[in-house]
Design an enzyme around this catalytic site. Structure first.
Site, PDB file in Angstrom:
ATOM      1  N   SER A  86     -16.266 -11.788  15.098  1.00 31.53           N
ATOM      2  CA  SER A  86     -16.278 -12.595  13.868  1.00 31.53           C
ATOM      3  C   SER A  86     -17.660 -12.970  13.354  1.00 31.53           C
ATOM      4  O   SER A  86     -17.772 -13.488  12.248  1.00 31.53           O
ATOM      5  CB  SER A  86     -15.455 -13.870  14.057  1.00 31.53           C
ATOM      6  OG  SER A  86     -14.087 -13.584  13.940  1.00 31.53           O
ATOM      7  N   LYS A  90     -20.141 -22.760   9.478  1.00 24.66           N
ATOM      8  CA  LYS A  90     -18.757 -22.287   9.338  1.00 24.66           C
ATOM      9  C   LYS A  90     -17.792 -23.468   9.426  1.00 24.66           C
ATOM     10  O   LYS A  90     -18.011 -24.390  10.229  1.00 24.66           O
ATOM     11  CB  LYS A  90     -18.466 -21.271  10.447  1.00 24.66           C
ATOM     12  CG  LYS A  90     -17.129 -20.545  10.336  1.00 24.66           C
ATOM     13  CD  LYS A  90     -16.966 -19.525  11.470  1.00 24.66           C
ATOM     14  CE  LYS A  90     -15.675 -18.736  11.374  1.00 24.66           C
ATOM     15  NZ  LYS A  90     -15.533 -17.760  12.492  1.00 24.66           N
ATOM     16  N   SER A 140     -14.220 -13.111  10.990  1.00 29.68           N
ATOM     17  CA  SER A 140     -13.743 -14.244  10.246  1.00 29.68           C
ATOM     18  C   SER A 140     -14.842 -15.081   9.606  1.00 29.68           C
ATOM     19  O   SER A 140     -14.582 -15.829   8.673  1.00 29.68           O
ATOM     20  CB  SER A 140     -12.913 -15.137  11.154  1.00 29.68           C
ATOM     21  OG  SER A 140     -13.719 -15.726  12.158  1.00 29.68           O
TER      22      SER A 140
END
Lengths: 95, 477
Positions: free
Chosen positions: B159, B60, B135
């Protein structure tokens, strides 16, 4: 709690943001919606309940006082937007 | 079976696959589908042929990889080059992992759809008109699309788990403190936790083994047994005690998801686990507590973006105006909203009524968890109230978006381990089951997750097939 333009402008100063008029209008609406929702916690009886700031035991963590390898100066300064030599250049703090 | 459809463990144990074939398989897959999925912010150039089978992983874009861009999907960090490796990235490199690139996300991990990325939205491989969740939407979509077998994400209020549920993959948020956050760009420091995505529970357990461990650079990281996360995977679940909170199965939950959850629970009971309904009244307050605490921590953490030391800088003769111009231009609407809310709840006159009160309510919520965990080993329920929604459907209504995380937020507030495992399909889209356990009982959580995975036999390649056949676009007609 009712969020109005005056409060939003005060918060902008604290948060170092300047919103456009349009952004302010949307912010007032969104903040009012969100605060109305979170104020639900007012229903709870929290008398005598201690706060939890972190789930790990709050303690001071020290390391041994010994020299360690850190970031080299060149690397540490690599992302600096404005430099003069090996210094970070900063605008005037007045005004 | 194609190589890109295989799990990390299957590739590792397969004897007749060459190292270069593995690399080719995933790079080719990325070339084939990335235009549709848009899971990555940066894709690293293919390095020369490895001698051993590369352990392919995506990271990420809020986790630092030395010498590479780390943008947090924000204009304010668009050209930021990480000067060092995050601890977890260092551990991946030491263990021979091959990072193919950095995945898309909601700006600074604030969001539940990846639409808050300053660059572009990511698409759900199961239906490209829909969001992958957020997210960590890029990581979840990349794993679901077969672009990588593994990915790292971060989970502050769901997330990892929510996008895992939306994309039909496994997403695991370990106990807060078990994995160093050093080199993870801070959002809500008392809630943030790094964790993994995979197409099997076994893979996510193995990945956790690699990245876990205490170290000095994160003073909240803990020594408590760098245990073997895989050690209980195959333990029979007979006699284990599971609680289902009534509050998780209320009207807010989609009927189709509820049916899937109940079906799975019957199977778990058939295996001899004891399942009982409980009431956890504080669950209805978790989202309210979170949306005081998380923005407060965020407003404090994001004060570092000032255009002086790194990141975007809009120069002005006055430092104060330089700060303002930089932040106005660098932050997107959701980030500004959270900074404003956090600034409000921490400001003089409101601190006691909001921030302090939320921290007290957090204590009460943790106590409720402890009470239930004194009688049960697990708390189980849905991961999300709905299946993946359409791109654009909720982006104008922040509160509606926040309510996506009603089931995932409690685990972050309590710092407990939680996983989402896919259990079935509703309206052609995946559904996740969430399993929560006691602090440090991560191996136990993975145990039940593994058992559920064996029972439901979910097809992890379903998203890849729909993507390849263009079936994901049909509801656009």
């Amino acid at each position: 709690m009712k969020v109005d333009r005056e409060l939003v402008r005060h918060l902008e100063i604290l948060a170092r943001l300047t919103l456009t008029e349009e952004e302010e209008m949307k912010m007032i609406k969104d903040m009012n919606d969100i605060l109305a929702y979170v104020e639900k916690i007012g229903e709870l009886d929290l008398h005598g309940v201690e706060p939890t700031y972190t789930v790990v035991e709050a303690r001071t963590v020290l390391r041994k006082d010994e020299v360690r390898k850190g970031l080299a100066q060149k690397m540490a300064l690599a992302n600096v937007p404005a430099k003069k030599g090996n210094f970070i250049k900063v605008s005037s703090i007045q005004g | 079976m194609k190589i890109y459809e295989m799990t990390y463990s299957e590739i590792e144990t397969s004897k007749d696959i060459r190292p270069d074939e593995v690399l080719d398989a995933f790079y080719n897959r990325i070339t084939d589908v990335e235009d549709k999925v848009k899971a990555f912010i940066s894709i690293y150039e293919r390095r020369e042929n490895p001698k051993t089978k590369p352990k392919i992983i995506a990271v990420k874009d809020n986790i630092l990889v030395e010498g590479k861009k780390t943008t947090c999907a924000s204009k304010i960090l668009e050209s930021f080059i990480a000067p060092y490796d995050a601890t977890v990235v260092g551990k991946l490199k030491e263990n021979g992992f091959y990072i193919v690139g950095k995945t898309n996300m909601d700006e600074f991990a604030m969001g539940s759809s990846t639409e808050n990325s300053a660059f572009f939205p990511t698409h759900n491989p199961w239906s490209i008109s829909r969001v992958p969740g957020g997210s960590s939407g890029g990581s979840a979509a990349a794993v679901a699309a077969g672009e990588v077998p593994l990915a790292l994400g971060s989970d502050t209020g769901g997330s990892i788990r929510q996008p895992a549920a939306f994309c039909g993959v496994v997403g695991f948020k370990p106990t807060y403190g078990l994995i160093s956050r050093y080199g993870l760009v801070a959002f809500g420091s008392s809630l943030d936790q790094i964790g993994g995505f995979a197409r099997s529970v076994e893979d996510v357990a193995k990945l956790s083994n690699i990245i876990a461990g205490k170290e000095d650079l994160d003073s909240t990281s803990l020594n408590n047994s760098v245990e073997d996360f895989t050690r209980l995977l195959k333990r029979p679940i007979k006699g284990l005690k599971i609680a289902i909170p009534r509050e998780f199965m209320s009207n807010a939950l989609d009927k189709g998801i509820k049916d899937q959850i109940e079906k799975t629970i019957y199977k778990v009971e058939d295996e001899g686990a004891v399942v009982e309904e409980v009431s956890m009244k504080m669950m209805d307050y978790a989202t309210a507590i979170y949306y005081i605490i998380a923005p407060a921590e965020a407003s404090s953490n994001l004060s570092r973006y000032d255009g002086v030391r790194y990141g975007l800088s809009k120069s002005d003769p006055s430092l104060k105006h330089q700060y303002m111009k930089t932040r106005d231009a660098g932050f997107g609407p959701e980030v500004k909203r959270r900074i404003m809310i956090g600034t409000f709840t921490l400001s003089a006159g409101y601190y006691e009524a909001y921030f302090e009160k939320a921290q007290r309510a957090r204590t009460k919520l943790i106590k409720e968890f402890n009470d239930v965990f004194s009688k049960y080993d697990y708390i189980v329920g849905p991961t999300t109230p709905t299946v993946a929604f359409k791109i654009g459907e909720k982006v104008e209504n922040p509160l509606q978006m926040y309510l996506q995380d009603i089931y995932t937020i409690p685990a972050n507030l309590a710092g407990i381990p939680a996983i989402s495992v896919p259990i079935g399909i509703v309206d052609g889209l995946p559904v996740g089951l969430q399993i929560m356990g006691k602090r440090f009982k991560d191996a136990e959580v993975l145990n039940l997750a593994y058992a559920v995975e064996q029972m439901v036999n979910f097809d992890y390649t379903g998203g890849m097939k729909k993507l390849d056949e263009g079936l994901g676009d049909e509801d656009e007609k």
